[in-house]
Scaffold this active site. Structure first.
Site, PDB file in Angstrom:
ATOM      1  N   ASP A  30      -4.787 -10.405  15.836  1.00 44.75           N
ATOM      2  CA  ASP A  30      -4.620 -10.349  14.382  1.00 44.75           C
ATOM      3  C   ASP A  30      -5.540 -11.387  13.742  1.00 44.75           C
ATOM      4  OD1 ASP A  30      -2.122  -9.239  12.356  1.00 44.75           O
ATOM      5  OD2 ASP A  30      -3.403 -10.878  11.639  1.00 44.75           O
ATOM      6  N   ILE A  31      -6.189 -11.003  12.645  1.00 44.77           N
ATOM      7  CA  ILE A  31      -7.152 -11.889  11.985  1.00 44.77           C
ATOM      8  C   ILE A  31      -6.448 -13.068  11.299  1.00 44.77           C
ATOM      9  CG2 ILE A  31      -7.228 -10.805   9.689  1.00 44.77           C
ATOM     10  CD1 ILE A  31     -10.306 -10.840   9.932  1.00 44.77           C
ATOM     11  N   ASN A  88       5.642  -2.621  10.629  1.00 41.05           N
ATOM     12  CA  ASN A  88       5.989  -2.522   9.215  1.00 41.05           C
ATOM     13  C   ASN A  88       5.708  -1.115   8.710  1.00 41.05           C
ATOM     14  OD1 ASN A  88       6.691  -5.299   8.830  1.00 41.05           O
ATOM     15  ND2 ASN A  88       4.506  -5.793   8.945  1.00 41.05           N
ATOM     16  N   GLN A  95       3.977  -3.254   4.374  1.00 38.54           N
ATOM     17  CA  GLN A  95       2.886  -2.743   5.219  1.00 38.54           C
ATOM     18  C   GLN A  95       1.570  -2.850   4.451  1.00 38.54           C
ATOM     19  OE1 GLN A  95       3.332   1.380   6.390  1.00 38.54           O
ATOM     20  NE2 GLN A  95       1.636   1.292   7.850  1.00 38.54           N
ATOM     21  N   HIS A 101       0.575   0.517  13.673  1.00 39.43           N
ATOM     22  CA  HIS A 101       0.275  -0.544  14.639  1.00 39.43           C
ATOM     23  C   HIS A 101       1.557  -1.325  14.908  1.00 39.43           C
ATOM     24  CE1 HIS A 101      -0.337  -2.045  10.544  1.00 39.43           C
ATOM     25  NE2 HIS A 101       0.086  -3.227  10.976  1.00 39.43           N
ATOM     26  N   HIS A 103       2.863  -5.164  16.010  1.00 41.36           N
ATOM     27  CA  HIS A 103       2.525  -6.572  16.188  1.00 41.36           C
ATOM     28  C   HIS A 103       3.241  -7.078  17.447  1.00 41.36           C
ATOM     29  CE1 HIS A 103       1.271  -7.258  11.829  1.00 41.36           C
ATOM     30  NE2 HIS A 103       1.903  -6.100  11.743  1.00 41.36           N
TER      31      HIS A 103
HETATM   32  P1  AMP Z   1       0.891  -4.858   8.298  1.00 39.20           P
HETATM   33  O1  AMP Z   1       1.456  -5.582   7.113  1.00 39.20           O
HETATM   34  O2  AMP Z   1       1.921  -4.624   9.360  1.00 39.20           O
HETATM   35  O3  AMP Z   1       0.168  -3.592   7.864  1.00 39.20           O
HETATM   36  O4  AMP Z   1      -0.134  -5.848   8.954  1.00 39.20           O
HETATM   37  C1  AMP Z   1      -1.525  -5.704   8.958  1.00 39.20           C
HETATM   38  C2  AMP Z   1      -2.075  -6.826   9.789  1.00 39.20           C
HETATM   39  O5  AMP Z   1      -3.447  -6.564   9.998  1.00 39.20           O
HETATM   40  C3  AMP Z   1      -1.975  -8.200   9.148  1.00 39.20           C
HETATM   41  O6  AMP Z   1      -1.231  -9.071  10.008  1.00 39.20           O
HETATM   42  C4  AMP Z   1      -3.438  -8.639   9.014  1.00 39.20           C
HETATM   43  O7  AMP Z   1      -3.614 -10.028   9.238  1.00 39.20           O
HETATM   44  C5  AMP Z   1      -4.114  -7.784  10.060  1.00 39.20           C
HETATM   45  N1  AMP Z   1      -5.532  -7.514   9.848  1.00 39.20           N
HETATM   46  C6  AMP Z   1      -6.137  -7.079   8.711  1.00 39.20           C
HETATM   47  N2  AMP Z   1      -7.452  -6.909   8.897  1.00 39.20           N
HETATM   48  C7  AMP Z   1      -7.692  -7.224  10.186  1.00 39.20           C
HETATM   49  C8  AMP Z   1      -8.871  -7.240  11.002  1.00 39.20           C
HETATM   50  N3  AMP Z   1     -10.075  -6.916  10.524  1.00 39.20           N
HETATM   51  N4  AMP Z   1      -8.753  -7.613  12.298  1.00 39.20           N
HETATM   52  C9  AMP Z   1      -7.551  -7.967  12.798  1.00 39.20           C
HETATM   53  N5  AMP Z   1      -6.413  -7.962  12.084  1.00 39.20           N
HETATM   54  C10 AMP Z   1      -6.474  -7.603  10.789  1.00 39.20           C
END
Ligand code: AMP
Length: 118
Positions: A30-31, A88, A95, A101, A103
């Site tokens: 995760d970024i 989420n 979300q 996805h 986590h």
């Molecule tokens: P969600 O709220 O479950 O949709 O979470 C999306 C997740 O994606 C968040 O924890 C972000 O930090 C992560 N995210 C967004 N862009 C990237 C990326 N380019 N590479 C890795 N993780 C990302």
């Protein structure tokens, strides 16, 4: 491929290091990690949520995805100390990326499961 950030990562349009990959899914860091280990397991198919994935994906996609989550926990050394998986869906869960996805989070005491209302 979905026009989300994850769709672009899966297609290679946006470069990213895959911690794990098989025919049906990938795993990336995760970024914006919320813990020492914070990995996202992402199906390659275009699914929005758990409901979409569990109803529309093939049996092999679902099996591979669940195996990938387990593999990530092993690869990241989380089995002994423990970890949390979460997905989420929609507004109440906040979300952000509408490509399904899971986590996988660990590497520290994660506290209670859900923040209580104050
Ligand atoms: P969600 O709220 O479950 O949709 O979470 C999306 C997740 O994606 C968040 O924890 C972000 O930090 C992560 N995210 C967004 N862009 C990237 C990326 N380019 N590479 C890795 N993780 C990302």
């Amino acid at each position: 491929m979905s026009d989300t950030i994850f769709g672009k990562i899966i297609s290679g349009e946006i470069p990213s290091e895959f911690l794990y990959e098989d025919e049906h899914c990938i795993a990336i860091n995760d970024i914006n990690p919320q813990a020492p280990v914070h990995v996202l397991v992402i199906p390659k198919g275009e699914y929005i949520s758990m409901v979409d994935f569990s109803s529309a994906a093939s049996d092999i996609e679902i099996v591979d995805f669940n195996r990938a989550v387990g593999e990530v926990a092993k690869i990241k050394g989380l089995i002994e100390t423990g970890y949390r998986t979460l997905a989420n869906h929609g507004t109440n869960a906040r979300q952000d990326v509408f490509h399904y996805h899971v986590h996988v989070v660990g590497g520290r005491d994660l506290g209670g499961m859900i923040k209580k209302e104050s």
